[in-house]
Design a protein around this motif. Structure first.
Motif, PDB file in Angstrom:
ATOM      1  N   ASN A  81     -25.040  16.104 -38.140  1.00 21.08           N
ATOM      2  CA  ASN A  81     -25.959  16.063 -36.996  1.00 21.08           C
ATOM      3  C   ASN A  81     -27.369  16.517 -37.371  1.00 21.08           C
ATOM      4  N   ARG A 143     -19.548  17.623 -30.602  1.00 21.11           N
ATOM      5  CA  ARG A 143     -20.856  17.245 -31.133  1.00 21.11           C
ATOM      6  C   ARG A 143     -21.977  17.986 -30.405  1.00 21.11           C
ATOM      7  N   ILE A 147     -24.644  20.493 -32.237  1.00 17.83           N
ATOM      8  CA  ILE A 147     -26.098  20.306 -32.149  1.00 17.83           C
ATOM      9  C   ILE A 147     -26.775  21.576 -31.651  1.00 17.83           C
ATOM     10  N   GLU A 340     -22.903   5.940 -35.431  1.00 22.80           N
ATOM     11  CA  GLU A 340     -22.764   6.990 -34.433  1.00 22.80           C
ATOM     12  C   GLU A 340     -22.385   6.430 -33.077  1.00 22.80           C
TER      13      GLU A 340
END
Length: 530
Positions: A81, A143, A147, A340
């Motif tokens: 990421n 995710r 992040i 992605e």
């Protein structure tokens, strides 16, 4: 004097522990609860004034908190990421600093652009602890958490660099953009190099010298301070040194640490981070009365207006940045669209709303010098402190308290593959154990009861994981099976613990044996509650 300081520190630690228990009872994230509690405590008559020195925060508090955050961050997730993390931790910091700089210059009479960038550098980085502690225990896509954690690791460094450039421009009256950019790159890269170098030396010590669990734990406690102080000594980024070193050691820890080292180190670090975070957040709350007293040049009403506007700009700017940052790169790059999964608008908003500020912002504001080069008072210092505290309070309380409701309103669901991956891991581990028993202990597994029970246990684990993956109808009809089974196992642990306490009071067995069995029960209970 020393006794008074020690008593104050111990009192703070005790108050933090009590308030944290109360926050759990009320189901409020402890950073939010402690800031509000510290503010309320400071208003009680007779409470001694507590000051938060920036050197104390930067040297004592910041290195272990950053190192712990880096240690608990997956390098694979961080690298996977890196684009959204870079856009948030560098791009958004610069964008926020610029937006606040121009807003403050236009709104506050006599406020220069350099002062605006100084304020922007202070309030631009979200806190490394606040968002993850608020989201802890909630079902959030992995995710999004990766992040947020990655952003909070890097943005402290970029914001402090912006802060330093703005402060230098104010003190010297000079600012050259290309020189600032070159210095930004140099300070960042050399901070990373120093952190990795010290981490590699630490890795060699753990790997090749005859250490014990206690020695390993002590070295992990010393390392972040070495990284930070060494980098800052050469005027490089101590934050990036600690972050890069922590990520490296986290990535290599499975090669150098034994099981008892991991257990001991985890316990020590959990306690340390809890106490440090608690003290820092309650100290933030205790600062406001002293900050308000220093507002000589502005009325309280005007200062409050400025603080509200800057807080709103801080929140809105993040939302305005996050959505284009999530979708524009996909529009421009076919590779991103192919590799992605497209983020949903709701998950993007979750990241946008998780921008709570914290200790780094207040520490940076407190580090503003009292005077400038000609000996006169630093302009608007107390107003900058007040606005900084207000931004921390507004983002922590409004955004932090609303996050659980926002999450429920957005109806964000964890992707099915994240649930399936956990079952895949269980299935593979159980299969490996079964294969090992069948190949090496097949005779014993067919003739000795203990071996047979162990083999059957792994068979059951494998079958349950396989059924979950295949979503068989039997499991759908009995969804309460696994929770009920786990509750039974916890009850058995509790029953054995009661019997063990009876043995202790009967005084028939050595205390050493009883403690050993108690440790086994502790580990079993920890595994079940995980």
């Amino acid at each position: 004097m020393l006794q008074n300081n020690v008593l104050l520190i111990l009192s703070l630690l005790f108050v933090v522990s009590m308030l944290s228990m109360l926050s759990q009872k009320l189901r409020v994230s402890y950073p939010i609860f402690l800031v509000i509690a510290g503010l309320l405590i400071s208003l009680v008559p007779g409470i001694p004034e507590v000051s938060l020195e920036p050197e104390v925060v930067f040297i004592i508090f910041l290195p272990p908190l950053l190192y712990s955050a880096a240690w608990n961050t997956s390098w694979n997730d961080f690298w996977a990421n890196r684009r959204p993390i870079g856009l948030l931790s560098i791009g958004l910091v610069i964008f926020t600093s610029a937006a606040i700089a121009f807003t403050a210059q236009a709104m506050i009479p006599g406020f220069t652009l350099a002062m605006g960038f100084l304020l922007g550098g202070i309030v631009s980085p979200p806190d490394a602890i606040a968002a993850t502690s608020v989201l802890q225990g909630m079902k959030v896509p992995r995710r999004a958490i990766a992040i947020l954690e990655g952003e909070s690791l890097v943005n402290d460094a970029s914001s402090l660099i912006v802060f330093r450039f703005a402060l230098a421009a104010m003190l010297t009256g000079q600012f050259v953009l290309w020189k600032a950019g070159a210095e930004f790159v140099l300070v960042s890269l050399m901070g990373i190099v120093i952190g990795l170098l010290i981490a590699f030396i630490e890795y060699l010590i753990h790997r090749f010298l005859p250490t014990t669990a206690s020695i390993d734990t002590a070295i992990t406690l010393i390392s972040p301070y070495l990284m930070y102080i060494a980098a800052e000594h050469f005027h490089f980024s101590g934050v990036l040194a600690v972050v890069s070193g922590g990520l490296f050691m986290s990535w290599r820890s499975h090669d150098v640490f034994s099981y008892n080292t991991r257990i001991q180190t985890t316990s020590v670090w959990n306690t340390l981070v809890f106490l440090l975070n608690g003290v820092v957040f309650i100290l933030i709350g205790l600062q406001l009365p002293g900050i308000v007293e220093g507002l000589e040049e502005n009325s309280m009403l005007q200062s409050f207006k400025y603080a509200v506007v800057i807080s709103l700009v801080t929140i809105i700017i993040r939302i305005l940045w996050v959505y284009p940052g999530a979708y524009v790169p996909r529009m421009l790059s076919k590779r991103i669209r192919t590799k992605e999964v497209r983020p949903t608008p709701n998950s993007v908003f979750l990241v946008a709303w998780s921008g709570m500020r914290g200790v780094v912002s207040l520490a940076a504001a407190l580090s503003i010098p009292l005077t400038i080069s000609d000996g006169s008072a630093f302009p608007y210092r107390n107003l900058i402190l007040f606005i900084t505290f207000s931004v921390i309070l507004v983002t922590l309380v409004i955004q932090g308290l609303s996050l659980p409701f926002v999450l429920k309103w957005l109806k964000i669901e964890v992707p099915e593959d994240e649930h399936a991956q956990e079952q895949e891991i269980r299935l593979r581990l159980a299969s490996v154990a079964l294969d090992h028993i069948e190949h090496n202990y097949s005779t014993e597994a067919n003739s000795i009861e203990a071996f047979t029970r162990l083999r059957d246990r792994y068979k059951r684990m494998s079958e349950i994981a396989a059924r979950k993956l295949e979503k068989e109808e039997e499991l759908k009809k009995r969804p309460e099976f696994l929770p009920k089974y786990r509750d039974m196992l916890l009850e058995l642990v509790h029953a054995r613990r009661i019997e063990l306490n009876k043995m202790r009071h009967e005084n028939q067995y050595p205390e050493e044996l009883i403690r050993k069995k108690e440790e086994e029960l502790d580990l079993e209970e920890a595994r079940l509650r995980k």
